[in-house]
Design a protein around this motif. Sequence first.
Motif, PDB file in Angstrom:
ATOM      1  N   ARG A  43       0.734  -1.322  -0.031  1.00 38.11           N
ATOM      2  CA  ARG A  43      -0.210   0.035   0.049  1.00 38.11           C
ATOM      3  C   ARG A  43       1.048   1.267   0.029  1.00 38.11           C
ATOM      4  O   ARG A  43       0.603   2.293  -0.452  1.00 38.11           O
ATOM      5  CB  ARG A  43      -1.002   0.124   1.121  1.00 38.11           C
ATOM      6  CG  ARG A  43      -2.092  -0.958   1.147  1.00 38.11           C
ATOM      7  CD  ARG A  43      -3.191  -0.676   1.943  1.00 38.11           C
ATOM      8  NE  ARG A  43      -2.541  -0.568   3.464  1.00 38.11           N
ATOM      9  CZ  ARG A  43      -2.465  -1.735   4.365  1.00 38.11           C
ATOM     10  NH1 ARG A  43      -2.675  -2.920   3.886  1.00 38.11           N
ATOM     11  NH2 ARG A  43      -2.014  -1.731   5.472  1.00 38.11           N
ATOM     12  N   ILE A  44       1.960   1.192   0.664  1.00 40.84           N
ATOM     13  CA  ILE A  44       2.876   2.562   1.132  1.00 40.84           C
ATOM     14  C   ILE A  44       3.395   2.688  -0.377  1.00 40.84           C
ATOM     15  O   ILE A  44       3.656   3.777  -0.873  1.00 40.84           O
ATOM     16  CB  ILE A  44       3.748   2.302   1.996  1.00 40.84           C
ATOM     17  CG1 ILE A  44       3.107   2.558   3.366  1.00 40.84           C
ATOM     18  CG2 ILE A  44       4.822   3.156   1.874  1.00 40.84           C
ATOM     19  CD1 ILE A  44       3.972   2.146   4.693  1.00 40.84           C
ATOM     20  N   VAL A  45       3.875   1.497  -0.890  1.00 40.10           N
ATOM     21  CA  VAL A  45       4.703   1.602  -2.288  1.00 40.10           C
ATOM     22  C   VAL A  45       3.917   2.296  -3.316  1.00 40.10           C
ATOM     23  O   VAL A  45       4.009   3.136  -4.337  1.00 40.10           O
ATOM     24  CB  VAL A  45       5.294   0.485  -2.681  1.00 40.10           C
ATOM     25  CG1 VAL A  45       5.908   0.398  -4.067  1.00 40.10           C
ATOM     26  CG2 VAL A  45       6.537   0.086  -1.777  1.00 40.10           C
ATOM     27  N   ALA A  46       2.813   1.728  -3.548  1.00 40.49           N
ATOM     28  CA  ALA A  46       1.460   1.957  -4.464  1.00 40.49           C
ATOM     29  C   ALA A  46       1.112   3.633  -4.096  1.00 40.49           C
ATOM     30  O   ALA A  46       1.127   4.376  -4.909  1.00 40.49           O
ATOM     31  CB  ALA A  46       0.458   1.101  -4.264  1.00 40.49           C
ATOM     32  N   ASP A  47       0.938   4.035  -3.026  1.00 41.24           N
ATOM     33  CA  ASP A  47       0.671   5.565  -2.754  1.00 41.24           C
ATOM     34  C   ASP A  47       1.759   6.397  -3.135  1.00 41.24           C
ATOM     35  O   ASP A  47       1.748   7.335  -3.965  1.00 41.24           O
ATOM     36  CB  ASP A  47       0.236   5.630  -1.351  1.00 41.24           C
ATOM     37  CG  ASP A  47      -0.892   5.163  -0.891  1.00 41.24           C
ATOM     38  OD1 ASP A  47      -1.751   4.616  -1.690  1.00 41.24           O
ATOM     39  OD2 ASP A  47      -1.216   5.062   0.250  1.00 41.24           O
ATOM     40  N   ARG A  55      -0.960  -3.272  -8.707  1.00 40.04           N
ATOM     41  CA  ARG A  55       0.221  -3.179  -9.931  1.00 40.04           C
ATOM     42  C   ARG A  55       1.556  -3.244  -9.046  1.00 40.04           C
ATOM     43  O   ARG A  55       2.541  -3.183  -9.576  1.00 40.04           O
ATOM     44  CB  ARG A  55       0.051  -1.859 -10.491  1.00 40.04           C
ATOM     45  CG  ARG A  55      -1.096  -1.606 -11.260  1.00 40.04           C
ATOM     46  CD  ARG A  55      -1.194  -0.263 -12.209  1.00 40.04           C
ATOM     47  NE  ARG A  55      -0.266  -0.633 -13.166  1.00 40.04           N
ATOM     48  CZ  ARG A  55       0.134   0.571 -13.749  1.00 40.04           C
ATOM     49  NH1 ARG A  55      -0.584   1.629 -13.487  1.00 40.04           N
ATOM     50  NH2 ARG A  55       1.172   0.524 -14.518  1.00 40.04           N
ATOM     51  N   VAL A  56       1.573  -3.417  -7.609  1.00 45.33           N
ATOM     52  CA  VAL A  56       2.866  -3.591  -7.175  1.00 45.33           C
ATOM     53  C   VAL A  56       2.727  -5.273  -6.456  1.00 45.33           C
ATOM     54  O   VAL A  56       1.868  -5.810  -6.037  1.00 45.33           O
ATOM     55  CB  VAL A  56       2.863  -2.813  -5.772  1.00 45.33           C
ATOM     56  CG1 VAL A  56       4.036  -2.999  -4.831  1.00 45.33           C
ATOM     57  CG2 VAL A  56       2.754  -1.341  -6.340  1.00 45.33           C
ATOM     58  N   GLU A  70       8.215  -5.112  -7.623  1.00 43.61           N
ATOM     59  CA  GLU A  70       7.864  -5.099  -9.181  1.00 43.61           C
ATOM     60  C   GLU A  70       6.878  -3.947  -9.232  1.00 43.61           C
ATOM     61  O   GLU A  70       5.713  -4.302  -8.632  1.00 43.61           O
ATOM     62  CB  GLU A  70       7.787  -6.108  -9.815  1.00 43.61           C
ATOM     63  CG  GLU A  70       7.808  -5.756 -11.416  1.00 43.61           C
ATOM     64  CD  GLU A  70       7.543  -6.944 -12.448  1.00 43.61           C
ATOM     65  OE1 GLU A  70       7.779  -6.766 -13.491  1.00 43.61           O
ATOM     66  OE2 GLU A  70       7.167  -7.939 -11.793  1.00 43.61           O
ATOM     67  N   ILE A  71       7.029  -2.914  -9.643  1.00 42.41           N
ATOM     68  CA  ILE A  71       5.572  -2.011 -10.046  1.00 42.41           C
ATOM     69  C   ILE A  71       5.335  -1.932 -11.302  1.00 42.41           C
ATOM     70  O   ILE A  71       6.231  -1.782 -12.139  1.00 42.41           O
ATOM     71  CB  ILE A  71       6.045  -0.389  -9.584  1.00 42.41           C
ATOM     72  CG1 ILE A  71       6.310  -0.411  -7.960  1.00 42.41           C
ATOM     73  CG2 ILE A  71       5.083   0.516  -9.886  1.00 42.41           C
ATOM     74  CD1 ILE A  71       7.662   0.347  -7.851  1.00 42.41           C
ATOM     75  N   ARG A  72       4.203  -2.358 -11.756  1.00 47.78           N
ATOM     76  CA  ARG A  72       3.878  -2.606 -13.306  1.00 47.78           C
ATOM     77  C   ARG A  72       3.017  -1.344 -13.565  1.00 47.78           C
ATOM     78  O   ARG A  72       2.333  -0.736 -12.935  1.00 47.78           O
ATOM     79  CB  ARG A  72       3.128  -3.861 -13.309  1.00 47.78           C
ATOM     80  CG  ARG A  72       3.853  -5.060 -13.015  1.00 47.78           C
ATOM     81  CD  ARG A  72       3.113  -6.389 -13.481  1.00 47.78           C
ATOM     82  NE  ARG A  72       3.007  -6.815 -11.822  1.00 47.78           N
ATOM     83  CZ  ARG A  72       2.044  -7.267 -11.304  1.00 47.78           C
ATOM     84  NH1 ARG A  72       0.909  -7.627 -11.698  1.00 47.78           N
ATOM     85  NH2 ARG A  72       2.066  -7.634  -9.963  1.00 47.78           N
TER      86      ARG A  72
END
Length: 72
Positions: A43-47, A55-56, A70-72
């Motif tokens: 959630r933190i990386v997506a934000d 997507r993470v 991995e971030i798509r």
Amino acid sequence: MKISVSVKTNKKKASFKEVGPAVYEADLTSPAQDNKANQQLIRIVADHYGVSASRVAIVSGKTYKKKVLEIR
């Protein structure tokens, strides 16, 4: 895009900061049990990147403090 993240759990305040090119440190408030810390990290990386959590993905290190995402 792949990033490397060093994770610390059970912190009082959550944070996510870059320490180098594609290298990050994350302090999480969630405990490292029942996948709670991994879910909070996603959630933190997506934000941070402005994408949805779906997507993470954690590519490696699901049970370790050093993870590759991995971030798509």
